[in-house]
Design a protein around this motif. Structure first.
Motif: not given
Length: 362
Positions: A293-298, A329-336, A248-258
């Motif tokens: 495959r795309i898994f969204i949220g729950s 892996i990222g927030p649901t607002r990923l640019n799918y 797993v790489r790039g966990q820090a990317n999840l801490l963006d301004e949004a």
């Protein structure tokens, strides 16, 4: 709750819904009627737009955060968008080049380390992480060694030590329970039978051959010895499947301004990313997929609390066999629309890379 289908939406509702989702993905913020009124292609007054937004909210496709007058897509809305509206484009030449450069650097480091795969996996996840602004993740089962010998050493009338010797000199031992008291000559018979058939094969290959012989009645073993043979192979085939290599790489990317406005969700996601076994289980669900495959949220239990999404694709070797799974892996607002083809391209590139001579997994 099951939302409406696209055909059940009016043209203007579909257009406004698309703009809300695209605006939310781009900014991470709810989209209001004033923003939509200023968008090209929406020839409606703010009041009419608000009416449509309310209809979409009542249908379960949009939600209105209590701190904002704008709307954002629900998980049901995102699923409808991904399956029916999203237009996927090929990765740009620059994106493809960045992925390929990263993989080639990883390949060079891997070959310098004796041909192991870990550096290439790290390069693939890093490239995906940088391009997607999410966490890049990749899983591959541990390499199955080619075997030389498997012997059974009696410990007691109902227990034996199974000793596995691989071509690379590795030796592993497991204590197994016998189905019934077996004489030493039966253990020797089972050992000779296994060694004759598994030499030069992986565990998976040997297990398939031996089971076919036993099930087809072509084995000279009696029932007790046949059961022992299958037990001896099964303990390693099960063990190998439960120990995947996960990077797993790039966990820090999840801490963006949004994300700063929802630190609890980000904290939950970072905690979930620490659970390697659970992540491997998520990726394993994409192993048999024909496409990304795309898994969204729950939709996936592991990330239901953080409301995160997973985009994953299997990658194959030169013979078409699934080797592992790569994803973001990222927030649901990923640019799918942008990330899906990048994941797919990375999976294809990995398959070509692993097929090159001198490259192996350890």
């Amino acid at each position: 709750m099951k939302g409406p289908t696209l055909t059940e939406l009016s043209n203007r509702a579909r257009d406004i819904f698309r703009l809300v989702v695209e605006g939310y993905i781009a900014s991470g913020q709810p989209v209001g009627s004033k923003t939509l009124a200023g968008a090209g292609g929406v020839n409606l007054s703010p009041a009419s737009i608000r009416s449509v937004l309310q209809e979409l909210q009542d249908a379960g496709l949009l939600a209105a955060p209590h701190t904002s007058a704008g709307r954002m897509p629900t998980e049901i809305g995102l699923r409808l968008f991904v399956d029916g509206i999203m237009q996927v484009a090929e990765p740009s030449a620059a994106e493809r080049a960045q992925i390929e450069r990263g993989l080639e650097r990883g390949r060079e480091r891997s070959l310098a380390a004796g041909g192991t795969i870990e550096a290439a996996l790290a390069a693939a996840t890093s490239a995906l992480s940088e391009l997607s602004a999410g966490a890049g993740v990749i899983m591959v089962p541990r390499r199955e060694p080619r075997l030389v010998q498997l012997s059974f050493v009696p410990l007691s009338p109902v227990r034996a030590l199974a000793v596995l010797v691989a071509e690379d000199g590795g030796v592993e031992n497991r204590v197994i329970d016998l189905p019934a008291p077996l004489a030493p000559f039966m253990l020797e018979q089972a050992s000779n039978y296994l060694t004759a058939r598994l030499a030069g094969r992986t565990l998976g290959e040997a297990l398939a051959v031996i089971r076919a012989e036993i099930d087809g009645g072509r084995s000279a073993l009696d029932a007790a010895s046949a059961d022992l043979v299958q037990r001896g192979l099964a303990i390693w085939s099960m063990d190998g499947a439960q120990r995947p290599v996960l990077v797993v790489r790039g966990q820090a990317n999840l801490l963006d301004e949004a994300a700063l406005g929802d630190l609890e969700r980000v904290r939950q996601l970072l905690d979930e990313l620490e659970n390697a076994e659970a992540i491997a289980g998520v990726l394993d669900a994409a192993r048999e997929a024909e496409a990304t495959r795309i898994f969204i949220g729950s939709e996936n239990r592991l990330f239901s609390l953080s409301g995160s999404s997973v985009i994953a694709s299997p990658w194959r070797d030169g013979e078409g066999r699934v080797v592992g799974v790569v994803g973001v892996i990222g927030p649901t607002r990923l640019n799918y629309a942008r990330v899906v083809p990048m994941v797919d391209f990375t999976a294809q590139s990995l398959g070509k890379l692993i097929g090159q001579d001198g490259f192996s997994r350890k």
